[in-house]
Design an enzyme around this catalytic site. Structure first.
Site, PDB file in Angstrom:
ATOM      1  N   ASN A   9       0.844  -1.189   0.000  1.00  0.00           N
ATOM      2  CA  ASN A   9       0.000   0.000   0.000  1.00  0.00           C
ATOM      3  C   ASN A   9       0.888   1.250   0.000  1.00  0.00           C
ATOM      4  O   ASN A   9       2.113   1.165   0.044  1.00  0.00           O
ATOM      5  CB  ASN A   9      -0.996  -0.012   1.165  1.00  0.00           C
ATOM      6  CG  ASN A   9      -0.321  -0.010   2.534  1.00  0.00           C
ATOM      7  OD1 ASN A   9       0.760   0.546   2.727  1.00  0.00           O
ATOM      8  ND2 ASN A   9      -0.960  -0.641   3.502  1.00  0.00           N
ATOM      9  N   LYS A  26       1.515   3.623   2.227  1.00  0.00           N
ATOM     10  CA  LYS A  26       2.356   3.852   3.393  1.00  0.00           C
ATOM     11  C   LYS A  26       3.560   2.921   3.418  1.00  0.00           C
ATOM     12  O   LYS A  26       4.676   3.332   3.739  1.00  0.00           O
ATOM     13  CB  LYS A  26       1.545   3.700   4.686  1.00  0.00           C
ATOM     14  CG  LYS A  26       2.359   4.042   5.935  1.00  0.00           C
ATOM     15  CD  LYS A  26       1.555   3.931   7.199  1.00  0.00           C
ATOM     16  CE  LYS A  26       2.343   4.426   8.409  1.00  0.00           C
ATOM     17  NZ  LYS A  26       3.681   3.834   8.542  1.00  0.00           N
ATOM     18  N   GLU A  27       3.323   1.649   3.078  1.00  0.00           N
ATOM     19  CA  GLU A  27       4.432   0.688   3.066  1.00  0.00           C
ATOM     20  C   GLU A  27       5.490   1.090   2.049  1.00  0.00           C
ATOM     21  O   GLU A  27       6.693   1.023   2.324  1.00  0.00           O
ATOM     22  CB  GLU A  27       3.883  -0.714   2.755  1.00  0.00           C
ATOM     23  CG  GLU A  27       3.092  -1.314   3.914  1.00  0.00           C
ATOM     24  CD  GLU A  27       2.071  -2.360   3.476  1.00  0.00           C
ATOM     25  OE1 GLU A  27       1.415  -2.929   4.376  1.00  0.00           O
ATOM     26  OE2 GLU A  27       1.925  -2.606   2.266  1.00  0.00           O
ATOM     27  N   ASP A  35      -6.661  -7.805   2.776  1.00  0.00           N
ATOM     28  CA  ASP A  35      -6.808  -9.265   2.657  1.00  0.00           C
ATOM     29  C   ASP A  35      -7.709  -9.616   1.477  1.00  0.00           C
ATOM     30  O   ASP A  35      -7.436 -10.551   0.721  1.00  0.00           O
ATOM     31  CB  ASP A  35      -7.420  -9.855   3.940  1.00  0.00           C
ATOM     32  CG  ASP A  35      -6.609  -9.561   5.188  1.00  0.00           C
ATOM     33  OD1 ASP A  35      -5.395  -9.361   5.068  1.00  0.00           O
ATOM     34  OD2 ASP A  35      -7.206  -9.542   6.280  1.00  0.00           O
TER      35      ASP A  35
END
Length: 331
Positions: free
Chosen positions: A208, A210-211, A278
């Site tokens: 995502n 942020k990652e 998920d």
């Protein structure tokens, strides 16, 4: 704008059936205490929750397995639980749903990862986490790899769902990917910060915003930032595809030697983002296993992630609902 003919949609939906997908990673159980607060405790200045309902659900990689089941596939969860009461409940949930449990290894040196949410009325009061983030032992890693080797010939895909709770160590990650590539089994990854760059040579890598920001040390705000981040990850990881999820900004898909593609979010009213990641990785993987190309699979995954955000709590998306919604909105 992506348009997929109805005939193609129905064929892919049919192909979802019985696709066998292994889900390796951090198995969790989510516990919800629902009730009302009507008084303050005489023991301390804290509210007393009168519990009216207690719910146990799958979380983490186990929620991925549940998503695969609801999408018409056969999940093969592979991970670790503790020798404790939550572990017993976890196994009971698997049995209730007829999900295979041979890949679930009991480790009496660590607890079952459990997230307990206390909710008063509509107010989320507190979350209590019980977990170990220590890397699993070499012996447990060998058991995981051995089980995967025993079923690899029967698999249509593998998901690595990493929540940085210690199951997916760097060495185990590399061995799993090598095994998948040797056997020509597609492999997708939903990463977290630790071991981010250990996931090289996979079919699809799905971070995502942020990652990606955290590992690349940049802020991803503009279209140019998104392109730079996606192409950098594509090169660094030698992945076939990068799927960068951008929350309300939708998703961006990067493929080797092909132009970048963007898809807007499909969430019409966001109620709760819990479990959306998920759902996205599960839908993406089963779609690829069913014969969709990465753009079609990303389209389905983006749709499913949007639909799950419209629900409160962690709930999987069923294949019928997903495809009925797509067909209706594509007329």
């Amino acid at each position: 704008m992506i348009k997929i003919p109805v005939k193609r949609l129905l064929q892919l939906k049919k192909n979802f059936r019985n696709k066998r997908i292994a889900v390796l990673g951090d198995m969790m159980i989510d516990i919800y205490f629902w009730g009302d607060v009507k008084r303050i405790s005489p023991e301390a200045p804290v509210p007393v929750l009168e519990v009216e309902n207690e719910i146990f659900r799958f979380g983490g990689a186990a929620n991925c397995a549940l998503n695969i089941l609801k999408l018409g596939g056969i999940p093969e969860p592979i991970g670790v639980i503790g020798y404790d009461s939550y572990g017993s409940i976890f196994n009971s949930l698997l049995q209730d749903l007829n999900i295979p449990h041979d890949g679930i290894i009991i480790d009496d040196e660590r607890p079952t990862t459990a997230k307990t949410r206390v909710i008063a009325g509509s107010q989320h009061v507190v979350r209590i986490d019980k977990e170990s983030k220590n890397t699993i032992s070499k012996n447990i890693q060998k058991k995981i790899l051995s089980y995967l080797e025993s079923i690899i010939k029967n698999l249509d895909g593998i998901i690595l769902q990493d929540y940085n709770k210690g199951v997916l160590s760097e060495s185990l990650i590399k061995k799993i990917i090598a095994l998948a590539n040797k056997n020509k089994v597609l492999i997708t990854v939903d990463p977290k910060f630790h071991n981010f760059f250990a996931y090289k040579n996979v079919t699809v890598f799905k971070p995502n915003r942020k990652e990606a920001e955290d590992v690349l040390g940049i802020k991803i705000k503009t279209d140019e930032d998104i392109s730079k981040a996606g192409n950098t990850l594509l090169k660094k990881l030698n992945a076939k595809n990068i799927l960068l999820t951008l929350g309300e900004g939708g998703i961006a898909v990067f493929q080797k030697g092909k132009p970048e593609r963007r898809m807007p979010t499909k969430a019409r009213k966001v109620a709760d983002v819990s479990g959306a990641g998920d759902t996205v990785i599960s839908t993406l993987t089963i779609a690829l296993a069913a014969g969709a190309d990465v753009i079609e699979a990303s389209y389905f995954a983006n749709y499913a992630g949007g639909l799950v955000c419209e629900e409160v709590g962690i709930v999987p998306i069923e294949a019928d609902y997903l495809f009925e919604t797509i067909i209706k909105e594509n007329k």
